[in-house]
Design a protein around this motif. Structure first.
Motif, PDB file in Angstrom:
ATOM      1  N   UNK A 161     -14.852   8.013  -2.576  1.00  0.00           N
ATOM      2  CA  UNK A 161     -15.267   7.054  -3.704  1.00  0.00           C
ATOM      3  C   UNK A 161     -13.906   6.290  -3.896  1.00  0.00           C
ATOM      4  N   UNK A 162     -12.839   6.876  -4.009  1.00  0.00           N
ATOM      5  CA  UNK A 162     -11.324   6.347  -4.047  1.00  0.00           C
ATOM      6  C   UNK A 162     -11.161   5.375  -3.094  1.00  0.00           C
ATOM      7  N   UNK A 163     -11.547   5.713  -1.691  1.00  0.00           N
ATOM      8  CA  UNK A 163     -11.388   4.879  -0.643  1.00  0.00           C
ATOM      9  C   UNK A 163     -12.218   3.588  -0.664  1.00  0.00           C
ATOM     10  N   UNK A 164     -13.319   3.887  -1.410  1.00  0.00           N
ATOM     11  CA  UNK A 164     -14.156   2.675  -1.655  1.00  0.00           C
ATOM     12  C   UNK A 164     -13.482   1.671  -2.327  1.00  0.00           C
ATOM     13  N   UNK A 165     -12.754   2.100  -3.693  1.00  0.00           N
ATOM     14  CA  UNK A 165     -12.427   1.301  -4.613  1.00  0.00           C
ATOM     15  C   UNK A 165     -11.015   0.684  -3.925  1.00  0.00           C
ATOM     16  N   UNK A 166     -10.291   1.615  -3.280  1.00  0.00           N
ATOM     17  CA  UNK A 166      -8.986   1.049  -2.438  1.00  0.00           C
ATOM     18  C   UNK A 166      -9.346   0.012  -1.545  1.00  0.00           C
ATOM     19  N   UNK A 167     -10.390   0.100  -0.860  1.00  0.00           N
ATOM     20  CA  UNK A 167     -11.030  -0.919   0.120  1.00  0.00           C
ATOM     21  C   UNK A 167     -11.277  -2.387  -0.633  1.00  0.00           C
ATOM     22  N   UNK A 168     -12.166  -1.951  -1.800  1.00  0.00           N
ATOM     23  CA  UNK A 168     -12.462  -3.303  -2.592  1.00  0.00           C
ATOM     24  C   UNK A 168     -11.443  -4.087  -3.009  1.00  0.00           C
ATOM     25  N   UNK A 169     -10.323  -3.390  -3.549  1.00  0.00           N
ATOM     26  CA  UNK A 169      -9.222  -4.223  -4.269  1.00  0.00           C
ATOM     27  C   UNK A 169      -8.182  -4.641  -2.885  1.00  0.00           C
ATOM     28  N   UNK A 170      -8.165  -4.128  -1.686  1.00  0.00           N
ATOM     29  CA  UNK A 170      -7.606  -4.713  -0.516  1.00  0.00           C
ATOM     30  C   UNK A 170      -8.257  -6.048  -0.156  1.00  0.00           C
ATOM     31  N   UNK A 171      -9.469  -5.884   0.116  1.00  0.00           N
ATOM     32  CA  UNK A 171     -10.367  -7.019   0.507  1.00  0.00           C
ATOM     33  C   UNK A 171     -10.047  -8.187  -0.428  1.00  0.00           C
ATOM     34  N   UNK A 172     -10.179  -7.951  -1.862  1.00  0.00           N
ATOM     35  CA  UNK A 172     -10.252  -8.787  -2.734  1.00  0.00           C
ATOM     36  C   UNK A 172      -8.496  -9.645  -2.477  1.00  0.00           C
ATOM     37  N   UNK A 173      -7.798  -8.682  -2.312  1.00  0.00           N
ATOM     38  CA  UNK A 173      -6.191  -9.345  -2.088  1.00  0.00           C
ATOM     39  C   UNK A 173      -6.145 -10.107  -0.966  1.00  0.00           C
ATOM     40  N   UNK A 174      -7.025  -9.935  -0.034  1.00  0.00           N
ATOM     41  CA  UNK A 174      -6.834 -10.849   1.378  1.00  0.00           C
ATOM     42  C   UNK A 174      -5.915  -9.747   2.200  1.00  0.00           C
ATOM     43  N   UNK A 175      -5.629  -8.435   1.797  1.00  0.00           N
ATOM     44  CA  UNK A 175      -4.876  -7.588   2.686  1.00  0.00           C
ATOM     45  C   UNK A 175      -5.557  -7.002   3.723  1.00  0.00           C
ATOM     46  N   UNK A 177      -9.615  -7.113   6.041  1.00  0.00           N
ATOM     47  CA  UNK A 177     -10.685  -7.967   6.565  1.00  0.00           C
ATOM     48  C   UNK A 177     -12.057  -7.716   5.554  1.00  0.00           C
ATOM     49  N   UNK A 178     -12.914  -8.699   5.380  1.00  0.00           N
ATOM     50  CA  UNK A 178     -13.890  -8.741   4.112  1.00  0.00           C
ATOM     51  C   UNK A 178     -14.833  -7.350   4.478  1.00  0.00           C
ATOM     52  N   UNK A 179     -15.265  -6.803   3.352  1.00  0.00           N
ATOM     53  CA  UNK A 179     -15.780  -5.569   3.686  1.00  0.00           C
ATOM     54  C   UNK A 179     -17.110  -5.596   2.576  1.00  0.00           C
ATOM     55  N   UNK A 180     -18.151  -4.973   2.943  1.00  0.00           N
ATOM     56  CA  UNK A 180     -19.352  -4.968   1.976  1.00  0.00           C
ATOM     57  C   UNK A 180     -19.141  -4.152   0.755  1.00  0.00           C
ATOM     58  N   UNK A 181     -17.954  -3.449   0.895  1.00  0.00           N
ATOM     59  CA  UNK A 181     -17.698  -2.268  -0.454  1.00  0.00           C
ATOM     60  C   UNK A 181     -17.323  -3.249  -1.541  1.00  0.00           C
ATOM     61  N   UNK A 182     -16.628  -4.316  -1.391  1.00  0.00           N
ATOM     62  CA  UNK A 182     -16.334  -5.037  -2.651  1.00  0.00           C
ATOM     63  C   UNK A 182     -17.330  -5.332  -3.526  1.00  0.00           C
ATOM     64  N   UNK A 183     -18.252  -6.031  -3.077  1.00  0.00           N
ATOM     65  CA  UNK A 183     -19.669  -6.202  -3.828  1.00  0.00           C
ATOM     66  C   UNK A 183     -20.224  -4.851  -4.318  1.00  0.00           C
ATOM     67  N   UNK A 184     -20.290  -3.866  -3.388  1.00  0.00           N
ATOM     68  CA  UNK A 184     -21.135  -2.653  -3.661  1.00  0.00           C
ATOM     69  C   UNK A 184     -20.410  -2.069  -4.926  1.00  0.00           C
ATOM     70  N   UNK A 185     -18.922  -2.077  -4.804  1.00  0.00           N
ATOM     71  CA  UNK A 185     -18.179  -1.292  -5.989  1.00  0.00           C
ATOM     72  C   UNK A 185     -18.653  -1.784  -7.119  1.00  0.00           C
TER      73      UNK A 185
END
Length: 332
Positions: A161-175, A177-185
């Motif tokens: 769960x923590x990794x999902x939130x980290x992935x969402x913020x990293x994708x939002x920052x552009x750090x 590649x895009x991930x479905x986790x952003x919209x899912x979170x």
């Protein structure tokens, strides 16, 4: 000959399960109670919840309140001699069994006993938290991982769960590649924008259960082929495999030509191959002779097997096979 009855307790941060077994391995009754991790709810509430679970199991078995011939309590949070004495005092208060026939240990001990039907080997737990534990033929034991969500518990639901939130913020920052986790979170937390996540985490606060629920998003995204989610699953698998290798080394399994057995226990593994296969590959890369499989019996029945050992009873293969069938039929 008088039938002997033993009690197994599996108690944690979500519920307490009590199961009564007779001396030929027949399930006589089972009951459920509330949380019995006294670090979370206190000793008084933990004692009451264990008592409720035992009373329900007794009613199901048609037994009175007489002490059992033996009892084994596997509870989350039991780590020290002080912890064990607190649980033994609870067992005394509830008059569960004669004192020499009461066993107490961490719930990972009963997970191993159930996972391998009493055989020596290793168990990897991945639920809300994660940890690894093993015992060898000589009775030596070892634990690795399981140091809690802040510094450990890799591969667990909380960690995912923590990794999902980290992935969402990293994708939002552009750090990344895009991930479905952003919209899912965002959808799971009912947030209008990723900027709102800081208030949700640091001001409103998130429970362990709420964070762990996000772990399911990582699993579902990985199942759909999301590369970031797949990398998260792989990272967790490698970390758990490191724990498994550490236990295997400590117990001498790496020098045993027979290899060792590994049982997988916990809700994360119920997701199936999307999480099991990466872990299996990581384990076999380190321990080529290791046999990896889901648990054969639930932890509460592992506690029952350990209780039977206290009265000198070990079930044979036929009785164990029947016990597994009964556990499946009763959905324990």
């Amino acid at each position: 000959m008088t039938t002997r009855y033993v009690l197994g307790i599996d108690g944690g941060g979500t519920k307490t399960q009590a199961v009564i077994l007779n001396d030929v391995g027949k399930i006589c009754g089972a009951g459920i109670g509330g949380i019995s991790n006294y670090d979370d709810v206190g000793v008084v509430t933990a004692r009451a919840n264990i008592g409720h679970a035992v009373d329900a199991a007794r009613r199901a078995a048609g037994l009175d309140a007489a002490p059992f011939d033996a009892a084994f309590l596997g509870l989350a949070g039991v780590a020290s001699a002080t912890d064990r004495e607190i649980v033994r005092e609870i067992a005394r208060d509830l008059q569960l069994a004669p004192e020499p026939f009461v066993g107490v240990d961490h719930d990972i001990r009963i997970a191993l006993a159930g996972g391998l039907s009493g055989r020596p080997g290793i168990v990897q737990i991945a639920g809300t938290g994660s940890s690894c534990y093993g015992r060898n033929d000589a009775g030596d034991n070892c634990r690795s991982g399981g140091w809690g969500p802040l510094i450990s518990d890799e591969g667990s639901g909380y960690w995912l769960g923590v990794q999902a939130m980290r992935a969402a913020t990293r994708a939002s920052d552009g750090r990344s590649q895009p991930t479905a986790l952003l919209a899912a979170v965002l959808a799971q937390l009912e947030l209008a924008h990723i900027d709102d996540i800081m208030r949700h985490i640091y001001v409103k606060g998130m429970s362990r259960v709420e964070v762990a629920a996000l772990g399911l998003l990582t699993i579902e995204a990985a199942r759909a082929g999301d590369q970031i989610a797949l990398e998260i699953i792989q990272c967790g698998s490698q970390a758990m495999a490191d724990c498994i290798l550490a236990v295997a080394r400590h117990l001498g399994f790496t020098q045993d030509s027979r290899g060792c057995e590994l049982a997988l226990v916990g809700g994360v593994f119920q997701a199936g191959d999307v999480v099991i296969q990466p872990l299996r590959e990581a384990v076999l890369d380190r321990l080529p002779q290791c046999k990896v499989a889901l648990a054969e019996l639930p932890s509460a029945l592992g506690a029952c097997l350990l209780a039977l050992e206290l009265v000198g009873v070990r079930l044979d293969k036929e009785d164990l096979d029947a016990l597994r069938q009964s556990a499946t039929a009763l959905r324990l």
